[in-house]
Scaffold this active site. Structure first.
Site, PDB file in Angstrom:
ATOM      1  N   VAL A 163       0.865  -1.347   0.050  1.00  0.00           N
ATOM      2  CA  VAL A 163      -0.172  -0.062  -0.060  1.00  0.00           C
ATOM      3  C   VAL A 163       0.799   1.281  -0.105  1.00  0.00           C
ATOM      4  CG1 VAL A 163      -1.641   1.246   1.480  1.00  0.00           C
ATOM      5  CG2 VAL A 163      -2.159  -0.997   1.095  1.00  0.00           C
ATOM      6  N   ARG A 164       1.723   1.179   0.860  1.00  0.00           N
ATOM      7  CA  ARG A 164       2.680   2.413   1.070  1.00  0.00           C
ATOM      8  C   ARG A 164       3.562   2.595  -0.183  1.00  0.00           C
ATOM      9  NH1 ARG A 164       3.253   3.019   7.540  1.00  0.00           N
ATOM     10  NH2 ARG A 164       1.255   3.414   7.887  1.00  0.00           N
ATOM     11  N   THR A 208       2.588 -18.975   2.197  1.00  0.00           N
ATOM     12  CA  THR A 208       1.858 -20.123   2.725  1.00  0.00           C
ATOM     13  C   THR A 208       2.766 -20.995   3.755  1.00  0.00           C
ATOM     14  OG1 THR A 208       1.331 -22.324   2.188  1.00  0.00           O
ATOM     15  CG2 THR A 208       2.803 -21.353   0.760  1.00  0.00           C
ATOM     16  N   ASP A 213       3.045 -23.899   4.404  1.00  0.00           N
ATOM     17  CA  ASP A 213       3.284 -25.237   3.984  1.00  0.00           C
ATOM     18  C   ASP A 213       4.830 -25.107   3.161  1.00  0.00           C
ATOM     19  OD1 ASP A 213       1.111 -26.337   4.982  1.00  0.00           O
ATOM     20  OD2 ASP A 213       0.098 -26.750   2.964  1.00  0.00           O
ATOM     21  N   MET A 269       0.750 -29.074  10.965  1.00  0.00           N
ATOM     22  CA  MET A 269      -0.138 -28.807   9.763  1.00  0.00           C
ATOM     23  C   MET A 269       0.810 -29.041   8.551  1.00  0.00           C
ATOM     24  SD  MET A 269      -2.369 -25.507   9.848  1.00  0.00           S
ATOM     25  CE  MET A 269      -4.307 -25.586   9.746  1.00  0.00           C
ATOM     26  N   GLY A 287      14.353 -31.285  18.150  1.00  0.00           N
ATOM     27  CA  GLY A 287      15.054 -32.555  18.529  1.00  0.00           C
ATOM     28  C   GLY A 287      14.325 -33.782  18.972  1.00  0.00           C
ATOM     29  N   GLU A 327      12.608 -37.439  17.793  1.00  0.00           N
ATOM     30  CA  GLU A 327      13.105 -38.924  17.491  1.00  0.00           C
ATOM     31  C   GLU A 327      12.577 -39.235  16.209  1.00  0.00           C
ATOM     32  OE1 GLU A 327      12.015 -38.033  20.378  1.00  0.00           O
ATOM     33  OE2 GLU A 327      13.985 -38.111  21.588  1.00  0.00           O
ATOM     34  N   LYS A 357      15.661 -45.636  26.856  1.00  0.00           N
ATOM     35  CA  LYS A 357      14.968 -44.375  26.297  1.00  0.00           C
ATOM     36  C   LYS A 357      13.734 -44.620  26.382  1.00  0.00           C
ATOM     37  CE  LYS A 357      15.108 -41.402  22.236  1.00  0.00           C
ATOM     38  NZ  LYS A 357      14.881 -40.430  23.233  1.00  0.00           N
ATOM     39  N   ARG A 409       0.416 -40.479  24.213  1.00  0.00           N
ATOM     40  CA  ARG A 409      -0.465 -39.243  24.265  1.00  0.00           C
ATOM     41  C   ARG A 409      -0.344 -38.503  23.071  1.00  0.00           C
ATOM     42  NH1 ARG A 409      -1.494 -41.548  28.111  1.00  0.00           N
ATOM     43  NH2 ARG A 409      -2.108 -40.710  30.268  1.00  0.00           N
TER      44      ARG A 409
HETATM   45  O1  F6P Z   1      -2.383 -24.561   2.899  1.00  0.00           O
HETATM   46  C1  F6P Z   1      -2.231 -23.899   4.176  1.00  0.00           C
HETATM   47  C2  F6P Z   1      -2.885 -24.807   5.253  1.00  0.00           C
HETATM   48  O2  F6P Z   1      -2.843 -24.342   6.425  1.00  0.00           O
HETATM   49  C3  F6P Z   1      -2.412 -26.515   5.367  1.00  0.00           C
HETATM   50  O3  F6P Z   1      -1.188 -26.608   6.131  1.00  0.00           O
HETATM   51  C4  F6P Z   1      -3.453 -27.012   5.796  1.00  0.00           C
HETATM   52  O4  F6P Z   1      -3.772 -28.516   5.593  1.00  0.00           O
HETATM   53  C5  F6P Z   1      -4.797 -26.157   5.289  1.00  0.00           C
HETATM   54  O5  F6P Z   1      -4.336 -25.075   4.793  1.00  0.00           O
HETATM   55  C6  F6P Z   1      -5.926 -26.110   6.207  1.00  0.00           C
HETATM   56  O6  F6P Z   1      -6.895 -25.311   5.402  1.00  0.00           O
HETATM   57  P1  F6P Z   1      -8.286 -24.805   6.109  1.00  0.00           P
HETATM   58  O7  F6P Z   1      -7.685 -23.813   6.870  1.00  0.00           O
HETATM   59  O8  F6P Z   1      -9.048 -24.236   4.926  1.00  0.00           O
HETATM   60  O9  F6P Z   1      -8.890 -26.006   6.900  1.00  0.00           O
END
Ligand code: F6P
Length: 317
Positions: free
Chosen positions: A22-23, A124, A126, A168, A184, A186, A212, A242
């Site tokens: 914008v700026r 993103t 990802d 994610m 760290g 495993e 371990k 868990r």
């Molecule tokens: O593509 C980014 C992302 O956060 C992925 O890591 C995840 O699987 C997906 O979007 C989740 O999408 P939404 O927020 O639509 O559930």
């Protein structure tokens, strides 16, 4: 070019990119508007003017001030035609699209099929945009997940437990691999690598026999669910497990310095590239240089080197 528009997805660092774009546009005496709710908002003509003050105080905020959506309508010809109509009716001469693969694919469609001048900015968690080393939002996501993991580790080591932590990553193990390395851990389970639970469970049993007792296993959501992995491990090893599913906390939160800097640089550079006449390109930083390259290359599947990181994780286990 007199008027440009910005459309976004959401992740940490996008607000910094909006502020910068914008700026920068205002410095060039361009009019700049924001498209609300992503491509769905573009189809519906949800457009708001932006000025110097509308982007004050946002550099440190996660998400996007423009709001966003996942638009199914854009993948229909009728949706695309409505989007183009909105662009024309609002006298928008160029578009900056800030987002991941879906957003950049849609941008490429608008540029190639409808000749709309467009620059994409990779954002993103990802980090799966081809030709882009680091997308906006990925660094914050890894750090948010790592912070949660460090807290889980306190309990995992105190109680000598096996934890499976789901992060994610729909079809990309970027967050999982980086969290596993930096935390760290495993073991890591990612979409890019075949999963052999028998080998993993044998390693856990052998480790357990040597004393371990505590394991942290990271799983990318696109490959498997933490709950399913936990049940299999318990069944095969007879050890208690868990789980923790970190979910959308990873896409939000205060952007790291890296994401604010990246957003600021790429928001600025996207406007410069657009007004210089480049279109259908994606901007990024390569070897400390700002570059742009075709969106058609950016939306190809990104290959990440899983094996090197994985081998290192196993050496250190
Ligand atoms: O593509 C980014 C992302 O956060 C992925 O890591 C995840 O699987 C997906 O979007 C989740 O999408 P939404 O927020 O639509 O559930």
């Amino acid at each position: 070019m007199k008027k440009i528009a910005i459309l976004t997805r959401d992740c940490a660092g996008i607000n910094a990119a909006i502020r910068s774009a914008v700026r920068t546009a205002l410095t060039h005496n361009l009019e700049i508007v924001g498209i609300l709710r992503g491509y769905e908002g573009l189809i519906n003509g949800e457009i708001m003017p932006l000025n110097h003050r509308s982007v004050s105080g946002i550099i440190n905020r996660g998400g996007t001030i423009l709001k966003t959506s996942r638009s199914k309508n854009f993948y229909l010809n009728s949706g695309q035609e409505k989007a183009v109509k909105s662009i024309k009716e609002n006298n928008i001469d160029g578009l900056i699209v800030i987002g991941g693969n879906g957003s950049l694919t849609a941008a490429h469609i608008l540029a190639t099929n409808y000749q709309i001048p467009i620059i994409g900015v990779p954002a993103t968690i990802d980090n799966d945009i081809s030709g882009v080393d680091l997308s906006i939002g990925a660094d914050t996501a890894v750090n948010v997940a790592l912070d949660a993991l460090d807290k889980i580790r306190d309990t995992a080591t105190s109680l000598e437990r096996i934890f499976i932590v789901e992060v994610m990553g729909r079809s990309c193990g970027y967050i999982a691999l980086n969290v596993a390395l930096a935390g760290g851990c495993e073991e890591v389970i990612v979409p890019e690598k075949e999963l052999d639970l028998d080998i993993m469970c044998n390693e856990i049993i052998e480790g357990n026999e040597k004393g371990k007792m505590s394991w942290i296993i990271i799983v990318a959501e696109g490959k498997a669910k933490a709950q399913d992995i936990a049940e299999i491990i318990t069944k095969k090893t007879k050890l208690e497990t868990r789980i923790a599913v970190l979910g959308h906390i990873q896409r939000g939160g205060r952007p790291t310095a890296t994401d604010r800097r990246l957003g600021t640089i790429l928001g600025n550079y996207a406007v410069e590239v657009l007004i210089n006449g480049t279109t259908d390109h994606c901007v990024t930083i390569k070897n400390d240089k700002f570059i742009s390259f075709p969106l058609s290359d950016a939306i190809k599947t990104k290959k990440i080197d899983v094996d090197t990181s994985y081998k290192l994780i196993k050496v250190l286990t």
